[in-house]
Every structure is written in structure tokens, then in C-alpha cells.
Design a protein around this motif. Structure first.
Motif, PDB file in Angstrom:
ATOM      1  N   ASN A 148       0.820  -1.214   0.000  1.00 19.65           N
ATOM      2  CA  ASN A 148       0.000   0.000   0.000  1.00 19.65           C
ATOM      3  C   ASN A 148       0.856   1.267   0.000  1.00 19.65           C
ATOM      4  O   ASN A 148       0.339   2.361   0.207  1.00 19.65           O
ATOM      5  CB  ASN A 148      -0.983   0.009   1.173  1.00 19.65           C
ATOM      6  CG  ASN A 148      -0.279  -0.075   2.520  1.00 19.65           C
ATOM      7  OD1 ASN A 148       0.914  -0.338   2.594  1.00 19.65           O
ATOM      8  ND2 ASN A 148      -1.017   0.148   3.590  1.00 19.65           N
ATOM      9  N   LEU A 168      -1.496  -6.440   5.892  1.00 20.80           N
ATOM     10  CA  LEU A 168      -1.015  -5.061   5.837  1.00 20.80           C
ATOM     11  C   LEU A 168      -0.570  -4.607   7.228  1.00 20.80           C
ATOM     12  O   LEU A 168      -1.322  -4.722   8.201  1.00 20.80           O
ATOM     13  CB  LEU A 168      -2.112  -4.146   5.306  1.00 20.80           C
ATOM     14  CG  LEU A 168      -2.521  -4.386   3.839  1.00 20.80           C
ATOM     15  CD1 LEU A 168      -3.761  -3.584   3.489  1.00 20.80           C
ATOM     16  CD2 LEU A 168      -1.369  -4.024   2.903  1.00 20.80           C
ATOM     17  N   TRP A 257      -1.472  -2.849  -9.716  1.00 19.90           N
ATOM     18  CA  TRP A 257      -1.790  -2.064  -8.519  1.00 19.90           C
ATOM     19  C   TRP A 257      -2.804  -0.988  -8.872  1.00 19.90           C
ATOM     20  O   TRP A 257      -2.692  -0.306  -9.891  1.00 19.90           O
ATOM     21  CB  TRP A 257      -0.508  -1.426  -7.991  1.00 19.90           C
ATOM     22  CG  TRP A 257      -0.614  -0.776  -6.644  1.00 19.90           C
ATOM     23  CD1 TRP A 257      -0.456  -1.372  -5.437  1.00 19.90           C
ATOM     24  CD2 TRP A 257      -0.866   0.610  -6.368  1.00 19.90           C
ATOM     25  NE1 TRP A 257      -0.589  -0.458  -4.414  1.00 19.90           N
ATOM     26  CE2 TRP A 257      -0.845   0.781  -4.964  1.00 19.90           C
ATOM     27  CE3 TRP A 257      -1.109   1.728  -7.158  1.00 19.90           C
ATOM     28  CZ2 TRP A 257      -1.045   2.004  -4.337  1.00 19.90           C
ATOM     29  CZ3 TRP A 257      -1.318   2.961  -6.545  1.00 19.90           C
ATOM     30  CH2 TRP A 257      -1.285   3.099  -5.157  1.00 19.90           C
ATOM     31  N   GLY A 260      -3.881   2.283  -2.703  1.00 22.69           N
ATOM     32  CA  GLY A 260      -3.496   1.865  -1.368  1.00 22.69           C
ATOM     33  C   GLY A 260      -3.873   2.904  -0.336  1.00 22.69           C
ATOM     34  O   GLY A 260      -4.046   4.085  -0.652  1.00 22.69           O
ATOM     35  N   ARG A 261      -4.002   2.442   0.909  1.00 26.44           N
ATOM     36  CA  ARG A 261      -4.352   3.332   2.011  1.00 26.44           C
ATOM     37  C   ARG A 261      -3.638   2.841   3.257  1.00 26.44           C
ATOM     38  O   ARG A 261      -3.558   1.633   3.516  1.00 26.44           O
ATOM     39  CB  ARG A 261      -5.866   3.306   2.226  1.00 26.44           C
ATOM     40  CG  ARG A 261      -6.370   4.228   3.337  1.00 26.44           C
ATOM     41  CD  ARG A 261      -7.887   4.124   3.442  1.00 26.44           C
ATOM     42  NE  ARG A 261      -8.340   2.807   3.889  1.00 26.44           N
ATOM     43  CZ  ARG A 261      -9.421   2.187   3.413  1.00 26.44           C
ATOM     44  NH1 ARG A 261     -10.132   2.732   2.443  1.00 26.44           N
ATOM     45  NH2 ARG A 261      -9.776   1.004   3.888  1.00 26.44           N
ATOM     46  N   SER A 262      -3.073   3.773   4.020  1.00 25.77           N
ATOM     47  CA  SER A 262      -2.398   3.416   5.259  1.00 25.77           C
ATOM     48  C   SER A 262      -3.307   3.713   6.443  1.00 25.77           C
ATOM     49  O   SER A 262      -4.487   4.025   6.277  1.00 25.77           O
ATOM     50  CB  SER A 262      -1.085   4.200   5.377  1.00 25.77           C
ATOM     51  OG  SER A 262      -1.343   5.598   5.399  1.00 25.77           O
ATOM     52  N   PRO A 266      -5.971  -0.149   6.872  1.00 23.27           N
ATOM     53  CA  PRO A 266      -5.216  -0.048   5.616  1.00 23.27           C
ATOM     54  C   PRO A 266      -5.867  -0.847   4.495  1.00 23.27           C
ATOM     55  O   PRO A 266      -6.689  -1.735   4.725  1.00 23.27           O
ATOM     56  CB  PRO A 266      -3.850  -0.623   5.984  1.00 23.27           C
ATOM     57  CG  PRO A 266      -4.151  -1.604   7.075  1.00 23.27           C
ATOM     58  CD  PRO A 266      -5.288  -0.995   7.852  1.00 23.27           C
ATOM     59  N   ALA A 268      -4.903  -2.308   0.287  1.00 20.01           N
ATOM     60  CA  ALA A 268      -4.094  -2.421  -0.930  1.00 20.01           C
ATOM     61  C   ALA A 268      -4.978  -3.057  -1.992  1.00 20.01           C
ATOM     62  O   ALA A 268      -5.513  -4.152  -1.784  1.00 20.01           O
ATOM     63  CB  ALA A 268      -2.845  -3.269  -0.692  1.00 20.01           C
TER      64      ALA A 268
END
Length: 653
Positions: A148, A168, A257, A260-262, A266, A268
């Protein structure tokens, strides 16, 4: 007189026959090392063997419950699953964390590498709360990567019986400070939405379409949708439809891909893309996959090492968002058998790795097959580039096999293969994981009979002989440790180095776990204890180590930042998978390497680059050229002057 002439002729014919036999024997006999040279070579290496820890209270088993049609070959079906990866999972700047699969418990374990500080307790990476049925599913391997793009290393786990899961990493208390890892720091996310039954034996990551983001290659072995591990199934299963041209195996899935996000929740996201692969490429029985740029355009080619049929090398002609691959095959000459032509072999591919062996600046390809003396002696491959890269545009693979000349054509039943410079002399050693089933009853006669049977019968399980616990196929030999001698050939020194224990091994992972400049390795063993090998080789040469990183998603930098040592809270990023480094030495030689995304069977090396330099001055200044793609897909090239040692390089955009 006539009688004497006749006697003379008889004896002369016998003498000539003996001379011919001796001449043939002389040509067929492999070269050997002199005792002094062997001793000098052995003295360069030393390793401490440490077991990878298990988790207490976990019951052990040594064969899997399988579909009723497969029960009489349960040991054959149970022959894979051991895996190991080395990476920096906790963010302390060193690739001193291991993710490994122990098939005796079917657990995916994350732990500090043995011999390094006990920074956290080993734990299991289970999929809960996602669905998982231990009666029909089993893990096969783990692929670390930043999926991600938040600068934290995640883990993709692939299985038999279900689709892969991405675990993740969440940040914990501090985003990029070293973390005390635990299962609670990982959030499991499905790679695909539907719950299909996949039988994945290898996976890797690479920027396939050149858009600056990491994509995924998932290669399955048994056909998608099968019920291989379901002991209560009522359908019927089948095996490969040929020993040499089997195209009824698992599908190849390519994912681009898509976001993505943290944070604490999270994400991906990847989308599967149809790359237009032919049935013979898409449904082969794949046991290893590799991705590397072989022609200098910064787009990775794909190598599928296939069981029961020809390996496949795919030339990458993709553009952002669109995948396109052309099949490459080698050129056959009058003296080259088909099985020594890339793409036309009939062997049992099970491992693949890349390195520049001849110093021409182009990566060569090391492939494991079955090459067991007096059993099934096919050949391993060392596909050496001819440098004629423009031939790829014509569908020609510019490679010739040099495995026999290099002494690497035979060893045993091969799996992962690795080229690693373990003494920093500037020349790679060659390691292999070998062995299949360890037991007391030799089953090679039955396997020979099976291999010679009609292809029309092979897929019918009723025609297969018994392979049960206690049966043996290539289970009694140690894994080889090949070292290059002064004559240019490789010689197996495993026994001389105290590495002569018989093992049934699968994956080899590589990293410098303690930052001392000497590469260490771990070997994942099937139904046995797996081990880490700490490199304590005396008097190694100098080295250059590179952590090549890209800015994390949302952060931009226009200038390259370089610091001595390892990544930390002041300089961090995502591994620059696919980036190329070229090191220029004072004698005119060039050393090249690319950041690897996980090529091979079930072993995954760290993404760090390591170059052995030989014995050069500690204050030497090395010209290092770096080529990479930024997060927008733009190509960059830069040159640095660096001294030997470890360096962290954050690549600009």
C-alpha cells in the motif's frame, strides 16, 4: 604365419577397443580439484547453523490429508509448502526478520532471525477473521513487500485451497520507528473478492506495466478449482497430462496495482488483467517465477519455471495500464538438443534466479530442474546472455546454456537456486535447495516406470504407483554449495564446509541480517527443521550495500538523498523493486544487480543490493550508476560516488 597374423589382429582389435573406451571415459570424466586448491577454497567460508524456531504447543504432522483419489500418492502431494523470506519487517533498518512456513504445523511464522536480538516474540500470521478451513487449505509461502506504499513492509501469503491474503502492517505507536511486531499489527485483506480454490506455489512482485507501482504475479500449480486437500470430496481429480508437455495445470494471474491506504484500516487494491497469455503459457504447472529487466528498458521480463514441460520466458512490451508479453524461444543449432534450447525443454523447472555471471552487464538465468545421478539426470540450466538483446524484438531468446561447462548442470532434485557472493570476492557462489521425499524405501524404479508411460495415461491417478510416508526419492543427499575455482568451473564443497547433512529442502532466502557486509542465508526444509546460516567467513573482501528506496505515497522529493548505513526514522521509504545499480571497478569490470521482488520457488531474498568488491582500499571511491522509475512511471538515471559499506539512497522523483 597365418595363425600368428590372426592372433595379432584379435589382440590389436582388443587393444584398440580398450583405448577407445579409456578415451571416452577420459572425456566423460568430470574435472576435479587438487587438494591444495580445495583447501584454499574451503578456508574462505564459515557458517553457524541455527534452527528457525517453532511455536510451542503446536502438534506436528508429516503428511497431509488429501483428496481420496490422491491418497495413494499422499507423500507426493505433500512434497511442497516449506518456505522462507528475509526482510526488514519491524523497521529497524536491517533485514533481520523472517517469515516462514512450517509444513509440520501449517503455520506462517514471523520471528526475529536466530542469532539477532530478540526484539519481539515469534507469532503466527493467521488469516482470522477471514475464512480459512485447515482441513482443505494450507499455506505455501510468504512474499514481503510494501503493497500500500506507506513505507511499512506488508506480507502476502499464498496458499493451497484458497486465494492469497495480504497482511497489511499498521504503524503502531510511531509510523516509521522500529516496532515490536505482533499479530495485532497486521490487518488481513483479500487479494481477490471471490473465494476461489487456488493452488499457488510461487509469487513475485514487479512493476509490470511501467506506471511506477508494484504489481503481482501469482502462479498456480494444480488447476484452479480443484479439491486437492479435501479428504471428503466426492469429485474426481487428475494429474498432469504429460511428463514433457503438460498444459492442464494452474492458471497464471497478473495483477496491476490500483490503490493503497495506510492507517489503522489499511487497504491495498489490485485488479487482475488479462495479458493475452496462450493456454500453453497460462496453464502450465509452475513451481517458480522470476521477474527481471533483461534488455535494459526498465520493464521486467517474466520467467516461468515449469514442471512437466518447457519453461517460458516472456518479453515485456507493456504500457501503463495494459499488459503485453511476447513469448521468447532460443535458437536451435545442429549440436544443440531441444532441451538445451530456452523454451523448448522437457524438464521439471523448480527454481529461478538472476545474476550477471560473465561480467557483460546483462543478467543471466539460473534454473533448477531434476538432475539426480543414476536416477533422472536431466540438467539444471545456466542461461548465459549472448548480449544480442535486440533479438528479443524478433521473438528470439538470446541465451545459451552453459551449465555443463560451469559445473552446475547436475546435483539432485533441485528447487530454489541462488547466486550469492558469500565471501565478497566479486564472484558468486551457487546454492541449491534439493531433495524430494525422505524415507527408507527407494521408489526410483516406480517413478522411472511412470515417467516412461504413455502420456495419455499420466493424468489418470489409477495408473500412478504408491508414494507414501517411508518412501524415498532423492532424500539422502545434502544440498550443494558450489564455489567457483581458478579453472572457471564450480565445485560442490558442502561436505568440506560441514554442510553435508542430508536435507529435503525447498526455499533459500538471502540477506545481510546483522549489517556486517557478509550475506547470510536461510533454507526452508520440508517435514524437517529449517535453518538459518550465519555467515562468519574469515577475511572477506570489501563490499558495497545499497538500500534503494522510493518516497512513500503522498511524499515527494526531487533530489536524491544519500546517507551512510541503514534506513531509519530520518530516511525511509518503499523498496525500489526493479531499480538497477551498476558499480564500476578500477580494473574496468562492472557489477550489476536489480532490486529483487521475490524471484524463485519458496525462498525470498531481501530487496537490498549487495556487491562483493574483493580486497580494495577501504577509502576507495566507487562510481555507482542507478536507474529507476519514480511513482509516476518516469525513468531516471543518476551517478554517485560512494565508498565501500552500507548506504541508504532515497531516489528522487
Amino acid at each position: 604365419m597365418t595363425g600368428l597374423v590372426g592372433v595379432f589382429r584379435i589382440y590389436a582389435a582388443r587393444i584398440i577397443a580398450v583405448v577407445i573406451i579409456l578415451a571416452i571415459y577420459g572425456f566423460a570424466r568430470l574435472p576435479s580439484l587438487s587438494k591444495p586448491e580445495r583447501e584454499r577454497m574451503v578456508s574462505r567460508f564459515s557458517f553457524t547453523q541455527l534452527p528457525l524456531p517453532g511455536l510451542e504447543g503446536s502438534p506436528l504432522h508429516y503428511v497431509r490429508a488429501v483428496h481420496p483419489d490422491l491418497e495413494h500418492i499422499s507423500s507426493w502431494i505433500s512434497s511442497v509448502g516449506a518456505a522462507v523470506a528475509l526482510n526488514d519487517l519491524d523497521g529497524d533498518g536491517l533485514s533481520n526478520d523472517a517469515c516462514y512456513v512450517d509444513p509440520r504445523t501449517d503455520q506462517v511464522i514471523v520471528a526475529p532471525v536466530p542469532g539477532t536480538p530478540a526484539r519481539y516474540r515469534p507469532f503466527e500470521l493467521n488469516v482470522s477473521p477471514l475464512p480459512f478451513n485447515s482441513s482443505t487449505m494450507a499455506p505455501m509461502g510468504c512474499l514481503p513487500g510494501d503493497f500500500n506504499e506507506d513505507g511499512l513492509i506488508d506480507i502476502l501469503v499464498y496458499y493451497w485451497g484458497r486465494t492469497p491474503v495480504i497482511f497489511l502492517r499498521t504503524a503502531g505507536e510511531a509510523a516509521h520507528a522500529p516496532a515490536q511486531l505482533a499479530r495485532s499489527l497486521y490487518v488481513p485483506v483479500e487479494l481477490v473478492a471471490d473465494q476461489s480454490r487456488w493452488y499457488t506455489n510461487c509469487a513475485t512482485q514487479a512493476d509490470l506495466d511501467g506506471d511506477g507501482h508494484i504489481d503481482l504475479i501469482i502462479a498456480n500449480y494444480f488447476p484452479d478449482g480443484a479439491r486437492i486437500l479435501d479428504a471428503s470430496a466426492t469429485n474426481h481429480e487428475q494429474m498432469q497430462d504429460s511428463m514433457t508437455r503438460a498444459f492442464n495445470g494452474g492458471h497464471k494471474h497478473l495483477f496491476l496495482w490500483s490503490g493503497g491506504r495506510s492507517g489503522s484500516n489499511p487497504l491495498a487494491s489490485f485488479r487482475e488483467v488479462d495479458a493475452g497469455l496462450s493456454n500453453e503459457v497460462a496453464n502450465s504447472w509452475t513451481l517458480a517465477v522470476g521477474a527481471a529487466d533483461l534488455n535494459g528498458d526498465m520493464l521486467p521480463e517474466i520467467y516461468f519455471a515449469n514442471d512437466f514441460g518447457p519453461d517460458r520466458l516472456l518479453y515485456n512490451r507493456s504500457t501503463p495500464g495494459h499488459l503485453r508479453f511476447d513469448l521468447l524461444e532460443g535458437r536451435k543449432t545442429l549440436t544443440t538438443p531441444n532441451s538445451k534450447v530456452l523454451g523448448k525443454d522437457s524438464f521439471k523447472g523448480m527454481g529461478v534466479d538472476f545474476a550477471d555471471l560473465n561480467g557483460d552487464g546483462w543478467l543471466d538465468i539460473y534454473v533448477s530442474n531434476i538432475a539426480e545421478d543414476y536416477a533422472l539426470e536431466e540438467s539444471h540450466f545456466v542461461w548465459v546472455s549472448t548480449g544480442e538483446i535486440d533479438l528479443m524484438k524478433q521473438g528470439i531468446a538470446p541465451y545459451v546454456d552453459r551449465s555443463e561447462a560451469l559445473g552446475l548442470s547436475r546435483s539432485g532434485w533441485g528447487w530454489d537456486a541462488r547466486f550469492i557472493d558469500l565471501d565478497n570476492d566479486g564472484f558468486s557462489e551457487a546454492l541449491q535447495a534439493t531433495g524430494f521425499m525422505k524415507g527408507e524405501v527407494n521408489r526410483w524404479p516406480e517413478l522411472h516406470e511412470l515417467a516412461m508411460s504413455n502420456d495419455q495415461l499420466l493424468h489418470r491417478l489409477g495408473d500412478w504407483p504408491r508414494f507414501h510416508p517411508g518412501d524415498d526419492l532423492s532424500g539422502q543427499k545434502p544440498c550443494p554449495f558450489f564455489v567457483r575455482a581458478s579453472d572457471g568451473r564450480y565445485y560442490n564443497l558442502a561436505g568440506d564446509l560441514g554442510l553435508g547433512e542430508s536435507e529435503v529442502s525447498r526455499g533459500i532466502a538471502v540477506a545481510d541480517v546483522n549489517g556486517d557486509g557478509r550475506l547470510d542465508f536461510a533454507r526452508a526444509n520440508q517435514w524437517m527443521t529449517s535453518y538459518f546460516y550465519l555467515n562468519e567467513s574469515p577475511n572477506p573482501g570489501a563490499f558495497l550495500g545499497l538500500h534503494l528506496l522510493l518516497p512513500v505515497s503522498g511524499e515527494k522529493t526531487t533530489a536524491i538523498r544519500v546517507q551512510a548505513g541503514h534506513p531509519g526514522v530520518d530516511l525511509y521509504g518503499s523498496p525500489a523493486i526493479g531499480a538497477l545499480a551498476t558499480v564500476h571497478l578500477s580494473d574496468g569490470r562492472k557489477l550489476v544487480a536489480q532490486v529483487d521482488g521475490g524471484s524463485g520457488h519458496s525462498g525470498k531474498r531481501s530487496p537490498d543490493l549487495h556487491f562483493g568488491l574483493g580486497h580494495i582500499p577501504a577509502d576507495a571511491s566507487l562510481k555507482v550508476e542507478i536507474d529507476w522509475r519514480d511513482a509516476t512511471g518516469q525513468l531516471h538515471h543518476n551517478a554517485l560516488q560512494l565508498p565501500p559499506g552500507w548506504h541508504t539512497v532515497l531516489l528522487g522523483q
